[in-house]
Design an enzyme around this catalytic site. Structure first.
Site, PDB file in Angstrom:
ATOM      1  CD1 TRP A 103     -18.689 -40.703   9.285  1.00 43.65           C
ATOM      2  CD2 TRP A 103     -18.686 -38.562   8.656  1.00 43.65           C
ATOM      3  NE1 TRP A 103     -18.658 -40.658   7.907  1.00 43.65           N
ATOM      4  CE2 TRP A 103     -18.661 -39.371   7.501  1.00 43.65           C
ATOM      5  CE3 TRP A 103     -18.680 -37.171   8.506  1.00 43.65           C
ATOM      6  CZ2 TRP A 103     -18.625 -38.826   6.213  1.00 43.65           C
ATOM      7  CZ3 TRP A 103     -18.655 -36.629   7.226  1.00 43.65           C
ATOM      8  CH2 TRP A 103     -18.621 -37.448   6.101  1.00 43.65           C
ATOM      9  CG  ASP A 178     -23.977 -38.646  12.888  1.00 51.92           C
ATOM     10  OD1 ASP A 178     -24.903 -39.055  12.170  1.00 51.92           O
ATOM     11  OD2 ASP A 178     -22.852 -38.324  12.439  1.00 51.92           O
ATOM     12  CE  LYS A 202     -23.419 -41.804   4.639  1.00 52.76           C
ATOM     13  NZ  LYS A 202     -22.851 -40.819   5.533  1.00 52.76           N
TER      14      LYS A 202
HETATM   15  C1  LIG Z   1     -22.200 -39.782   5.866  1.00 53.28           C
HETATM   16  C2  LIG Z   1     -22.130 -39.419   7.292  1.00 53.28           C
HETATM   17  C3  LIG Z   1     -22.130 -38.082   7.706  1.00 53.28           C
HETATM   18  C4  LIG Z   1     -22.130 -36.917   6.732  1.00 53.28           C
HETATM   19  O1  LIG Z   1     -23.400 -36.704   6.282  1.00 53.28           O
HETATM   20  P1  LIG Z   1     -23.789 -35.473   5.308  1.00 53.28           P
HETATM   21  O2  LIG Z   1     -25.258 -35.662   5.199  1.00 53.28           O
HETATM   22  O3  LIG Z   1     -23.042 -35.697   4.031  1.00 53.28           O
HETATM   23  O4  LIG Z   1     -23.401 -34.219   5.965  1.00 53.28           O
HETATM   24  C5  LIG Z   1     -22.131 -37.824   9.064  1.00 53.28           C
HETATM   25  N1  LIG Z   1     -22.120 -38.820   9.970  1.00 53.28           N
HETATM   26  C6  LIG Z   1     -22.101 -40.115   9.595  1.00 53.28           C
HETATM   27  C7  LIG Z   1     -22.088 -41.186  10.639  1.00 53.28           C
HETATM   28  C8  LIG Z   1     -22.108 -40.451   8.257  1.00 53.28           C
HETATM   29  O5  LIG Z   1     -22.093 -41.745   7.883  1.00 53.28           O
END
Ligand SMILES: *Cc1c(COP(=O)(O)O)cnc(C)c1O
Length: 366
Positions: A103, A178, A202
């Site tokens: 990511w 993030d 999540k």
């Molecule tokens: C799942 C995830 C993403 C991607 O997220 P989307 O909403 O599908 O774009 C980005 N960063 C992390 C840390 C993730 O776990």
């Protein structure tokens, strides 16, 4: 109705059952409005109350001060990967990124479209099994210049690593996080960050909603020559209702946040998550058949990644677990192995059931 099973999915992921029941009712009629939540205008009084409640609960739970906007956007964390540099990184400027896995790398690849990227840390040589330790982050600082911002991924969903605390950055350098897979799983220190973003699917609610918490001064500093939808100020100025926001997702988020508050807030949630993770790691640490992948000082409380010393048994394990009502235990397709994602709403009983099954599997195969 069908019985529910233990859902170890990494995302979209398990939600609190009480929230699902309330959402079912709200689909039919939001409160006593006689109109379902999917059918209300985003400009009407009923939905305005929902989005205001969602924002107020975010602020209350995480202690987010007035100097920050709380925005409800779309496009997932992946859109933030480019929106951040598009707004804050000029072609002659440098941003520092901590590379802790897939990511982070995706965020880096997008930033490279807009300006210079300096890699302040990479966990790649060690297979992304740990987050940076003291002295391992090297920012592109000089007497003459500092990076426009520093970006990191607080929880690495695919490798099961997690920062215990945000990386240190000098005063005046914005820190951007993030937090897609650990947002609101523990207290969030906004005073250390200028921007925190997270896809909701999540730990917060349904896919299709991205939570962005952003410093007002940073919003003001963003580029102005961009399409309206891609400037943070557009959404900040219009209370996330410049266009139609994902109304149902915002509603479910508000209910999840209310559930966290009822649970006791982020401190209580952090203790709950620590305790759940310990159930699994304690077993892994003494197992002869299974072992945890992340270094002990970097272990995630959200995603427990592990392997079987006999890798050929991993698919067997996943299939047998599924047959016992435990779903989603295969590792990410890029990493392989096994992974138990145990976000806020995942119950301790599911961690205990997993360990009981691992013990049984070990007796059979060790
Ligand atoms: C799942 C995830 C993403 C991607 O997220 P989307 O909403 O599908 O774009 C980005 N960063 C992390 C840390 C993730 O776990």
């Amino acid at each position: 109705m069908t019985d529910r099973i233990f859902n170890f999915s990494a995302g979209p992921a398990v939600l609190p059952e009480s929230v699902l029941v309330r959402a079912q009712e709200a689909l039919w009629s939001l409160g006593d409005s006689g109109i379902g939540v999917l059918e209300h205008s985003h400009r009407g009084r009923a939905f305005t109350a929902v989005i205001e409640r969602a924002e107020a609960l975010c602020r209350e739970l995480a202690g987010i001060p007035d100097e920050y906007h709380v925005l409800f956007l779309q496009g997932g964390a992946s859109t933030q990967f480019f929106m951040v540099p598009m707004n804050f990184l000029g072609s002659e400027q440098t941003a520092d990124y901590l590379d802790t896995g897939v990511w982070s790398q995706k965020a880096i690849a997008e930033a490279e479209r807009f300006g210079e990227v300096a890699i302040a840390f990479t966990g790649k040589p060690d297979g992304y099994t740990h987050v940076p330790r003291a002295g391992e982050v090297h920012l592109s600082l000089s007497l003459a210049s500092a990076p426009e911002y520093v970006h990191y991924t607080s929880n690495n969903t695919i490798y099961g690593t997690q920062f215990a605390a945000p990386p240190e950055v000098p005063a005046g350098v914005p820190l951007i996080c993030d937090a897609s897979s650990d947002i609101f799983s523990r207290p969030l220190d906004m005073s250390k960050h200028q921007l925190v973003y997270a896809g909701a699917q999540k730990n917060l609610g349904p896919a299709g909603l991205t939570l962005v918490i952003i410093d007002r001064a940073l919003v003001d500093a963003g580029a102005r020559d961009l399409p309206a939808m891609l400037q943070y100020r557009t959404h900040a100025d219009k209370g996330s209702c410049y266009n139609t926001p994902p109304t149902f997702a915002v509603y479910v988020l508000s209910e999840v946040l209310a559930w966290i508050r009822e649970f006791g807030g982020l401190e209580a949630m952090a203790e709950h998550n620590r305790d759940k993770a310990r159930v699994i790691y304690d077993f892994l640490d003494q197992s002869e058949l299974f072992h945890a992948l992340a270094a002990a000082d970097s272990r995630s409380h959200m995603n427990v990644c592990f392997r079987c010393v006999k890798p050929e048994l991993e698919p067997v394990f996943v299939a047998q677990a599924e047959a016992r009502g435990m779903s989603g235990l295969a590792g990410h397709r890029s990493a392989g192995g096994l992974r138990a994602s145990i976000y806020n709403a995942f119950p301790r009983a599911g961690c205990e059931a997993l360990v009981a099954f691992m013990k049984e599997f070990e007796r059979e195969h060790a």
